[in-house]
Design an enzyme around this catalytic site. Structure first.
Site, PDB file in Angstrom:
ATOM      1  CB  VAL A   1      -6.673   5.909  -1.495  1.00 35.41           C
ATOM      2  CG1 VAL A   1      -5.517   5.359  -0.659  1.00 35.41           C
ATOM      3  CG2 VAL A   1      -6.179   6.328  -2.872  1.00 35.41           C
TER       4      VAL A   1
ATOM      5  CE1 TYR B   1      -3.690   0.202  -1.909  1.00 35.97           C
ATOM      6  CE2 TYR B   1      -2.733   1.678  -3.523  1.00 35.97           C
ATOM      7  CZ  TYR B   1      -3.241   1.458  -2.253  1.00 35.97           C
ATOM      8  OH  TYR B   1      -3.281   2.477  -1.344  1.00 35.97           O
TER       9      TYR B   1
ATOM     10  CD  GLN C   1      -7.652  -1.945  -2.883  1.00 29.67           C
ATOM     11  OE1 GLN C   1      -8.751  -2.028  -3.412  1.00 29.67           O
ATOM     12  NE2 GLN C   1      -6.864  -3.006  -2.709  1.00 29.67           N
ATOM     13  CD  GLU C   2      -4.132   1.216   1.892  1.00 32.03           C
ATOM     14  OE1 GLU C   2      -4.005   0.260   2.676  1.00 32.03           O
ATOM     15  OE2 GLU C   2      -3.254   1.526   1.067  1.00 32.03           O
ATOM     16  CB  SER C   3      -9.482   0.542   6.099  1.00 29.79           C
ATOM     17  OG  SER C   3     -10.189   1.747   5.830  1.00 29.79           O
TER      18      SER C   3
END
Length: 491
Positions: free
Chosen positions: A313, A443, A316-318
């Site tokens: 996660v 996502y 994927q976010e940053s």
């Protein structure tokens, strides 16, 4: 008819008739004693079946939750089908499996190709098709056809089926030479292409699909020869009872769809990540993730998630960048909004420890708020989608799924409904209106793939070999047998 075409048809029909002969050996009893269930009765009397296999990602390995692998799942189900326990011998390489089956029994399940010339062995019906594939080191140009293999440092595994494809090719290209190993496995062979020990290798297509993301410098080439059948091996001369039971078991799995589900789970992944994205991910896996691994593990202990999922996660976010900022002001390694940070008690969104802890607790809170009717992986995937698009929009997508006749508790149906939030026809009927519903689908898909990659790399480092450890200069001579060109015949 041109000679090359004639040779192709001759080879094709020879293989065809050899396959028919092998199937006759499987299906037609040769004597009254051969029709007995002697071997099967012995297995049932001792209450366990011994299966000879290999420790590879495509056959059997120890995973996060215990033994797993494509053929392991089949073996385990077959033992249950017989009502006996499963006893594995996973110490084999391809060439040692059939002798063990002949001498010790009971069954061989090790990515075995169905070959006509296997004395003392009966094969089951085909389980899947295995297509030999040429792979080569990225940067080599013009590897497009069999003639291009002549002169390359070419490798394959002994007795795995791919070497037979090369021997057939050598009849047309007598200058072809290659190296065979009975000590390596597919991932180790690919590592030697990756690091330049070999120029190219011959493996099976499904093996490359499983491993390709972890060897970004290895390129898909072309198919070589005809597909082979993966089958199980049982000893001949001890009755056909075990063979018949295995064939019946495999037929039932095929008819009820279970076999195809297993094939899709292990080998059917779409290539979600493009080459450049994969290279970037693997570089960040080595350079960035170690800085935050302990933080992810602590957050996992506090929230009950797998730490590798939380890490996926975060990527994927940053891309594991604690200073990341989106155009909308979302900030930090887990990209928390200001309201979410306040709700989770995060004072500094750019602090990696606070961001990981807050993001993990937020994901847990979303998952806990979902209806009890959503269970298992469906619940996890919907929680991740809501982390991205918001819980309100997720509920709207569940409503649309139900309106379309789907099950709002199944991720598969909600996933199909989410993109419809972008269409006025559908979002006008929901409480929260328009959303970029295609984004949470991508996502969740990417997080699942990142998770698989982290898990695979962690497992391979622990159990198989260190990808970054280069072999010694003498290693090729120790691990490979050289198959020389065919000597020209004198006139």
């Amino acid at each position: 008819m041109p000679t090359s075409i004639a040779q192709h048809f001759i080879a094709h029909y020879r293989a065809y008739f050899a396959m028919i002969a092998t199937l006759l050996l499987i299906l037609v009893p040769r004597s009254a004693s051969m029709t007995s269930g002697e071997h099967l009765a012995q297995i049932q009397a001792k209450e366990f079946i011994t299966i000879h296999t290999r420790n590879t990602p495509t056959t059997y390995y120890e995973g996060r939750q215990g033994p797993t692998g494509f053929e392991y799942e089949l073996m385990h189900r077959f033992a249950d089908y017989l009502g006996v326990s499963l006893n594995l011998n996973a110490s084999h390489h391809p060439e040692s499996v059939l002798p063990a089956v002949r001498e010790q029994g009971d069954l061989g399940a090790a990515a075995l190709p169905l070959l006509a010339d296997s004395p003392g062995i009966h094969y089951t019906r085909s389980i899947i098709q295995m297509q030999p594939l040429v792979v080569y080191r990225r940067g080599l140009n013009g590897i497009d056809e069999p003639a291009d293999l002549v002169g390359l440092e070419l490798g394959t595994l002994s007795e795995a089926g791919t070497s037979q494809a090369l021997r057939a090719l050598q009849r047309d290209y007598p200058n072809l030479s290659w190296k065979e190993s009975h000590e390596l496995e597919v991932a180790e062979l690919l590592a030697r292409v990756e690091n330049g020990i070999l120029d190219a290798a011959i493996i099976f297509d499904h093996q490359f699909r499983l491993n390709r993301l972890f060897f970004p410098n290895v390129e898909r080439g072309f198919f070589l020869g005809e597909p082979l059948s993966l089958a199980w091996a049982v000893p001949s001369g001890r009755g056909l009872g075990l063979l018949e039971a295995a064939n019946q078991f495999l037929q039932e799995l095929q008819e009820n769809g279970t076999l195809q589900q297993l094939v899709s789970r292990y080998f059917g992944h779409d290539d979600y990540l493009e080459y450049v994205g994969t290279r970037t991910f693997l570089a960040h896996l080595d350079e960035r993730l170690p800085n935050y691994t302990e933080l992810f593990k602590q957050a996992a202990r506090d929230t009950g998630f797998d730490w590798k999922l939380l890490a996926a996660v975060g990527y994927q976010e940053s891309h594991w960048d604690p200073t990341a900022v989106s155009p909308t002001g979302v900030r930090g390694l887990m990209m928390l909004t200001n309201p979410t940070a306040s709700e989770m008690g995060v004072a500094d969104r750019t602090d990696a420890a606070q961001s990981i802890d807050g993001g993990a607790r937020y994901l847990r809170s979303i998952k806990d708020r979902l209806p009890d009717s959503i269970t298992g992986d469906d619940r996890l995937y919907m929680a991740m989608a809501a982390y991205n698009v918001g819980l309100g929009h997720l509920y709207d997508a569940r409503k649309i799924a139900e309106m379309r006749g789907g099950d709002p508790d199944r991720w598969q149906d909600v996933r199909a409904a989410l993109p419809l939030l972008q269409e006025r026809e559908w979002h006008s009927q929901t409480r929260h209106g328009y959303a970029r519903g295609g984004e949470p689908v991508i996502y969740v898909r990417n997080i699942r793939r990142y998770y698989e990659m982290i898990e695979y790399v962690e497992r391979s480092r622990q159990q198989f070999f260190q990808l970054e450890q280069a072999p010694t200069s003498e290693e090729p001579l120790l691990l490979f047998d050289i198959v020389p060109p065919i000597e020209p015949q004198s006139g």
